[in-house]
Each structure stands twice: as C-alpha cells, then as structure tokens.
Design a protein around this motif. Structure first.
Motif, PDB file in Angstrom:
ATOM      1  N   UNK A 116       0.823  -1.212   0.000  1.00 58.50           N
ATOM      2  CA  UNK A 116       0.000   0.000   0.000  1.00 58.50           C
ATOM      3  C   UNK A 116       0.858   1.263   0.000  1.00 58.50           C
ATOM      4  N   UNK A 117       1.943   1.246   0.791  1.00 59.87           N
ATOM      5  CA  UNK A 117       2.786   2.439   0.907  1.00 59.87           C
ATOM      6  C   UNK A 117       3.678   2.657  -0.310  1.00 59.87           C
ATOM      7  N   UNK A 118       4.133   1.565  -0.941  1.00 61.03           N
ATOM      8  CA  UNK A 118       5.186   1.710  -1.949  1.00 61.03           C
ATOM      9  C   UNK A 118       4.767   1.397  -3.373  1.00 61.03           C
ATOM     10  N   UNK A 119       3.730   0.619  -3.559  1.00 58.28           N
ATOM     11  CA  UNK A 119       3.445   0.095  -4.892  1.00 58.28           C
ATOM     12  C   UNK A 119       2.062   0.499  -5.395  1.00 58.28           C
ATOM     13  N   UNK A 124      -1.958   0.104  -8.261  1.00 56.38           N
ATOM     14  CA  UNK A 124      -3.307  -0.103  -7.718  1.00 56.38           C
ATOM     15  C   UNK A 124      -3.275  -1.026  -6.516  1.00 56.38           C
ATOM     16  N   UNK A 125      -4.228  -0.846  -5.606  1.00 59.49           N
ATOM     17  CA  UNK A 125      -4.221  -1.587  -4.338  1.00 59.49           C
ATOM     18  C   UNK A 125      -4.286  -3.094  -4.552  1.00 59.49           C
ATOM     19  N   UNK A 133      -0.561   3.416 -18.308  1.00 62.08           N
ATOM     20  CA  UNK A 133       0.533   3.958 -17.493  1.00 62.08           C
ATOM     21  C   UNK A 133       1.326   2.876 -16.756  1.00 62.08           C
ATOM     22  N   UNK A 134       0.619   2.088 -15.958  1.00 61.97           N
ATOM     23  CA  UNK A 134       1.322   1.136 -15.108  1.00 61.97           C
ATOM     24  C   UNK A 134       0.748  -0.264 -15.298  1.00 61.97           C
ATOM     25  N   UNK A 135       1.631  -1.261 -15.399  1.00 58.19           N
ATOM     26  CA  UNK A 135       1.143  -2.597 -15.756  1.00 58.19           C
ATOM     27  C   UNK A 135       0.340  -3.271 -14.644  1.00 58.19           C
ATOM     28  N   UNK A 136      -0.557  -4.134 -15.055  1.00 57.01           N
ATOM     29  CA  UNK A 136      -1.328  -4.995 -14.164  1.00 57.01           C
ATOM     30  C   UNK A 136      -0.369  -6.026 -13.558  1.00 57.01           C
ATOM     31  N   UNK A 137      -0.497  -6.244 -12.258  1.00 54.63           N
ATOM     32  CA  UNK A 137       0.329  -7.291 -11.637  1.00 54.63           C
ATOM     33  C   UNK A 137      -0.527  -8.509 -11.283  1.00 54.63           C
ATOM     34  N   UNK A 279       2.670 -10.300  -4.651  1.00 54.07           N
ATOM     35  CA  UNK A 279       2.414 -10.159  -6.090  1.00 54.07           C
ATOM     36  C   UNK A 279       2.107 -11.534  -6.699  1.00 54.07           C
ATOM     37  N   UNK A 280       2.860 -12.534  -6.264  1.00 52.74           N
ATOM     38  CA  UNK A 280       2.628 -13.907  -6.743  1.00 52.74           C
ATOM     39  C   UNK A 280       1.196 -14.339  -6.423  1.00 52.74           C
TER      40      UNK A 280
END
Ligand code: HEC
Ligand code: HEC
Length: 286
Positions: A116-119, A124-125, A133-137, A279-280
């Motif tokens: 939550x703080x860094x990514x 996205x949460x 803009x930013x890829x889906x993880x 993330x995994x």
C-alpha cells in the motif's frame, strides 16, 4: 408515607408547596463515598500522569507515561513477535515460502501495508494497474516474468523497458501498416504479408517472428506479446500508432514512459521477498 420520607436526623425546613415538604435529608452514604473516591482518584491521577496544562507543556506525572512511549512499547512488542518470522523468511527460498501455507499467509498479510505504501500508487491496491501507465500485476501477462525470483529481481533493481521509436526510421506508410498489423494480430487476424513486413522492419528481433514476444531477459531480448487482447499502452489505433511512432522510454515528449523504480535502497530483502509473495498471490504467479 410522609413518615417514611422523613428520617429521624432530617429536619423540616418548613417549606411546603402543594403538599411537598422540603427536608434537610443528607445524601445517601453510597453517594458520599463515591464523591470522595472520585476526587481522591483525581488527585492520584494528577500525581501519576501528565495532567495539568502549562504554557508550552503540561505536568509530567511521576510514572513518566507518554503516548509516544506507549506507542513505541507496542511497536517493540509487535517486532518481537515478528522477528522470528522475518528470520525464517530470510532463510527460506521462494519455493519454500510459497509451499508453506503459514509462512505464505504471514508474508502476504505483512506485505499488505508495504504494498500500500510503496506500490499501490502506481499498480493499484489490488495490482490492477492503471491503463496506459502502469502494468497490471494481477494477471499472468508478464513482461519480465511472474516466477518468484524474477519478481524479486523486478522489485529489487527496478525495470526500464526499451523499444526504439520508428519515426524517422520507417516511412509513414510502413508505420501505419505496422499499426494495422498490431491491431490485426491482437484480434488473431494478421495475414502472412503483414507478418513479413513486421519481420522485415526489425520488429521480430524483440517481439519474435510469431509476435508473441516473451519475457525480457538479461540480454534485453523479449518484448510484449502483440497477439493477445491485452494492451499495455492502450489498444485504439491512435494509441498503437503512438507506441510504434515514438517507442518506449525514448527521447521526446510523446514516447511511452515505463520506469519501475528500484527498491533495494528503500526496502530490506525480507520486505522485498514478502512483496514478491504478495504479487505472486495476486493470481498470476508462475
Ligand atoms: C512509479 C510507479 C511505480 C511504482 C511505485 C512501482 N512500480 Fe512496479 N512497475 C512500474 C512500471 C512502469 C513497470 C513496467 C516497467 C517496464 O515496462 O519496463 C513496473 C513493473 C513491475 C513489475 C514487472 C511486471 C512484469 O510484467 O514483469 C513488477 C513485479 C512490479 N512492477 C512490482 C512492483 C512492486 C512490488 C512495487 C512496490 C514495491 C512497485 N512495482 C512499485 C511502475 C511502478
Ligand atoms: C528493442 C526491442 C523492440 C523492438 C525492435 C520493437 N519493440 Fe515493440 N516493444 C518492445 C517492448 C519491450 C515493449 C513493451 C514495453 C513495455 O510494456 O514496457 C514493446 C511494446 C510494443 C507495443 C505496445 C504493446 C502494448 O501492449 O501496448 C507495440 C504495438 C509494439 N511494441 C510494436 C512494435 C513494432 C510494430 C515494432 C517494429 C517496428 C516493434 N515493436 C519493435 C520492444 C521492442
């Protein structure tokens, strides 16, 4: 009745309204005891704890209690509980953590706040990314790879992909034809002639002859899969044209920017490992 309401020691004040007489009845004993207990408690509290406000501060109290101290003690207590787990995390391999439900849950829930703080600001949460803009993880479409070690590598050292701008390299007609190709390939309708142009234009060197891309490896080869329906930078004709014309992480204001910051200086190895677990666990882990 009147007699019951007038104990022996109470005297009559002589006041009477509508048949209600005023007596000098003392308050009940329990009430007086509570009253004295209350003020005694106040004095004790004032002595033990910070209480009386002064101009810049307040009296300190002899216990030395402060909110900050209490907070720090709670944090230290929490750390003492976490330490053995963190030591285990640091000693275990990714496979071991993922294979151990207890440790996996610990890592996943510990990483929630760190994520939550860094990514979350970019990804996205829930790792759902931000279109263009930013890829889906949270899916299984990886540019670098979704296995544990590659995730750790992505987070530790950051990532910055690269695709050369075609403006000034190819003519306008070719840039437009390649845009048509990318749109057709994504819909599974690209013709062999289009694939041939793709190959001649040097695109297949990174995206592969089949345009399926592949994980970007240490040599820098590999690229986005152009044959799926997932668009990192948008799938309208205009979006795709822009990506091909101005490239990715090139000069100029129109290029696509794709920079993942490195976290090795900011987060320790245990935190990065726990983030890799998180993330995994979003669902696309390999
Ligand atoms: C400033 C925005 C930003 C922040 C903050 C950020 N990322 Fe990224 N991340 C990106 C971008 C952009 C990319 C794609 C890089 C590229 O295309 O080369 C990326 C890529 C990745 C990848 C590789 C995805 C793949 O397809 O292989 C992972 C894993 C990742 N980020 C995880 C994280 C984690 C975990 C954090 C928090 C510690 C984080 N990111 C913080 C912007 C960010
Ligand atoms: C040096 C390697 C390289 C070459 C050469 C290259 N690309 Fe790319 N391309 C990439 C990478 C890497 C990405 C993914 C960037 C990212 O997501 O951060 C990409 C992304 C794209 C995208 C965007 C995909 C999306 O999901 O939004 C399109 C379209 C594309 N390339 C088309 C082409 C075409 C057409 C050519 C030939 C003119 C070409 N590329 C040449 C590396 C390359």
């Amino acid at each position: 009745m009147a007699k019951q309401n007038k104990p022996e020691h109470a005297s009559d004040t002589g006041h009477e309204w509508d048949g209600i007489r005023e007596l000098t009845n003392p308050p009940p004993r329990w009430w007086m005891i509570s009253l004295h207990a209350s003020w005694i408690w106040c004095v004790i509290y004032f002595i033990l704890y910070p209480a009386i406000p002064l101009i810049h501060d307040s009296t300190k109290g002899i216990l030395g209690w402060t909110q900050i101290k209490e907070y720090k003690e709670a944090v230290a207590e929490n750390e003492a509980i976490r330490q053995p787990y963190l030591q285990k995390i640091s000693a275990m391999s990714g496979q071991q953590i993922l294979g151990d439900p207890g440790m996996r849950n610990f890592a996943d829930s510990s990483a929630k706040a760190i994520f939550g703080d860094n990514c979350a600001g970019c990804h996205g949460a829930g790792g759902q990314g931000a279109p263009g803009l930013f890829p889906v993880l949270a899916d299984d479409d990886w540019l670098y790879g979704g296995d544990f070690d590659t995730l750790v590598e992505s987070i530790t050292n950051g990532r910055q992909s690269f695709m050369p701008a075609q403006q000034g390299v190819l003519d306008e007609a070719a840039i437009n034809q390649l845009t048509d190709f990318a749109l057709a390939a994504s819909a599974g309708k690209a013709t062999p002639e289009q694939f041939a142009l793709f190959s001649q234009s040097g695109c297949s060197g990174c995206h592969g002859e089949d345009a399926k891309g592949g994980a970007i490896n240490k040599l820098g080869t590999g690229a986005a899969n152009l044959t799926d329906a997932i668009w990192r930078f948008g799938g309208s004709r205009e979006d795709v044209l822009r990506t091909i014309r101005y490239g990715v992480n090139q000069d100029g204001p129109n290029t696509r920017v794709a920079i993942m910051p490195a976290f090795n200086g900011k987060l320790g190895p245990e935190n990065i490992k726990m983030l890799a677990v998180k993330v995994h666990q979003f669902g696309g882990g390999q």
